[in-house]
Design a protein around this motif. Sequence first.
Motif, mmCIF file in Angstrom:
data_model
loop_
_atom_site.group_PDB
_atom_site.id
_atom_site.type_symbol
_atom_site.label_atom_id
_atom_site.label_comp_id
_atom_site.label_asym_id
_atom_site.label_seq_id
_atom_site.Cartn_x
_atom_site.Cartn_y
_atom_site.Cartn_z
ATOM 1 N N ARG A 5 -24.849 22.306 114.821
ATOM 2 C CA ARG A 5 -23.831 21.322 114.749
ATOM 3 C C ARG A 5 -23.017 21.568 113.201
ATOM 4 O O ARG A 5 -23.297 22.497 112.808
ATOM 5 N N GLY A 6 -21.286 21.092 113.240
ATOM 6 C CA GLY A 6 -20.836 21.313 112.287
ATOM 7 C C GLY A 6 -20.601 20.259 111.193
ATOM 8 O O GLY A 6 -21.247 19.444 111.176
ATOM 9 N N TYR A 7 -20.286 20.581 110.045
ATOM 10 C CA TYR A 7 -19.903 19.550 108.989
ATOM 11 C C TYR A 7 -19.030 19.589 107.859
ATOM 12 O O TYR A 7 -18.711 21.180 107.704
ATOM 13 N N ALA A 8 -18.068 19.258 107.682
ATOM 14 C CA ALA A 8 -17.218 18.831 106.921
ATOM 15 C C ALA A 8 -17.862 18.751 105.735
ATOM 16 O O ALA A 8 -18.374 17.687 105.581
ATOM 17 N N VAL A 9 -17.399 18.691 104.883
ATOM 18 C CA VAL A 9 -17.843 18.135 103.445
ATOM 19 C C VAL A 9 -17.338 18.417 102.301
ATOM 20 O O VAL A 9 -16.346 19.496 101.918
ATOM 21 N N GLY A 10 -16.691 17.462 101.730
ATOM 22 C CA GLY A 10 -16.614 17.893 100.712
ATOM 23 C C GLY A 10 -16.971 16.802 99.205
ATOM 24 O O GLY A 10 -17.593 15.904 99.178
ATOM 25 N N HIS A 11 -16.242 17.308 98.159
ATOM 26 C CA HIS A 11 -16.810 17.180 96.766
ATOM 27 C C HIS A 11 -15.271 16.269 96.109
ATOM 28 O O HIS A 11 -14.924 17.239 95.910
ATOM 29 N N ILE A 12 -15.828 15.553 96.074
ATOM 30 C CA ILE A 12 -14.184 14.422 95.519
ATOM 31 C C ILE A 12 -14.803 14.296 93.511
ATOM 32 O O ILE A 12 -15.477 13.649 93.961
ATOM 33 N N ARG A 13 -13.857 14.117 93.224
ATOM 34 C CA ARG A 13 -13.944 13.991 92.012
ATOM 35 C C ARG A 13 -12.402 13.478 91.429
ATOM 36 O O ARG A 13 -11.586 13.797 92.069
ATOM 37 N N ASP A 14 -12.604 13.000 90.095
ATOM 38 C CA ASP A 14 -11.414 12.376 89.486
ATOM 39 C C ASP A 14 -10.465 11.810 90.321
ATOM 40 O O ASP A 14 -8.891 11.161 90.413
ATOM 41 N N VAL A 15 -11.002 10.414 90.974
ATOM 42 C CA VAL A 15 -10.373 9.595 92.039
ATOM 43 C C VAL A 15 -9.648 8.875 91.227
ATOM 44 O O VAL A 15 -9.612 7.510 90.780
ATOM 45 N N GLU A 16 -8.386 8.867 91.519
ATOM 46 C CA GLU A 16 -6.963 7.938 91.092
ATOM 47 C C GLU A 16 -7.059 6.788 92.746
ATOM 48 O O GLU A 16 -6.266 6.901 93.575
ATOM 49 N N PHE A 17 -7.797 5.817 92.217
ATOM 50 C CA PHE A 17 -7.741 4.924 93.016
ATOM 51 C C PHE A 17 -6.556 3.903 93.327
ATOM 52 O O PHE A 17 -6.299 3.657 91.934
ATOM 53 N N GLY A 18 -6.282 3.425 94.716
ATOM 54 C CA GLY A 18 -4.350 2.780 94.229
ATOM 55 C C GLY A 18 -5.132 3.031 96.084
ATOM 56 O O GLY A 18 -5.162 3.138 97.263
ATOM 57 N N PRO A 19 -3.085 2.142 96.252
ATOM 58 C CA PRO A 19 -2.689 2.073 97.836
ATOM 59 C C PRO A 19 -3.160 3.531 98.313
ATOM 60 O O PRO A 19 -3.242 3.706 99.566
ATOM 61 N N ASP A 20 -2.747 4.803 98.000
ATOM 62 C CA ASP A 20 -2.744 6.250 98.889
ATOM 63 C C ASP A 20 -4.043 6.068 99.147
ATOM 64 O O ASP A 20 -4.147 6.182 100.143
ATOM 65 N N ILE A 21 -5.165 6.278 98.110
ATOM 66 C CA ILE A 21 -6.117 6.926 98.203
ATOM 67 C C ILE A 21 -6.949 5.192 99.258
ATOM 68 O O ILE A 21 -7.871 5.628 100.488
ATOM 69 N N LYS A 22 -6.712 4.376 99.330
ATOM 70 C CA LYS A 22 -6.804 3.047 100.194
ATOM 71 C C LYS A 22 -6.851 3.353 101.697
ATOM 72 O O LYS A 22 -6.783 3.177 102.326
ATOM 73 N N LYS A 23 -5.812 3.664 101.636
ATOM 74 C CA LYS A 23 -4.610 4.557 103.066
ATOM 75 C C LYS A 23 -5.783 5.321 103.886
ATOM 76 O O LYS A 23 -5.764 5.580 104.985
ATOM 77 N N TYR A 24 -6.210 6.233 102.800
ATOM 78 C CA TYR A 24 -6.276 7.690 103.242
ATOM 79 C C TYR A 24 -8.136 7.053 103.800
ATOM 80 O O TYR A 24 -8.326 7.540 105.022
ATOM 81 N N MET A 25 -8.257 6.467 102.602
ATOM 82 C CA MET A 25 -9.651 5.560 103.241
ATOM 83 C C MET A 25 -9.751 4.649 104.574
ATOM 84 O O MET A 25 -10.367 4.727 105.248
#
Length: 114
Positions: A5-25
């Motif tokens: 199996r293959g994996y994409a792993v993200g370590h996400i920090r300092d998120v500025e929640f707003g319209p762009d992150i909402k759209k991404y999610m």
Amino acid sequence: MSNRRGYAVGHIRDVEFGPDIKKYMETIESTFIPFGGCWVVHGASPEIIEGEWDGDLVIIEFPTLDDARTWYFSSDYQSISKLRENNSTSSIILLEGVPEGYQAIDTVAKLERS
């Protein structure tokens, strides 16, 4: 062809929640599902047992590492990746899982041959 199996792993920090992150999610799933991707961990804040950790962890599983790589570099994912990049600090890695039946002694033997 690898059966690992293959994996994409993200370590996400300092998120500025707003319209762009909402759209991404709201959009990311539609970019990885065509490549056989599925959530393993999404936005979990780990229980720290040893060392230090800041941020959240994301793991997406794919049938193979090639599928993970093809997804990451796909035009659909690349079209939204800047939404995350511009609104967080993140490290993204792709890696292959161990084969079925793997045991740590397999790596010991490989290291001893080196």
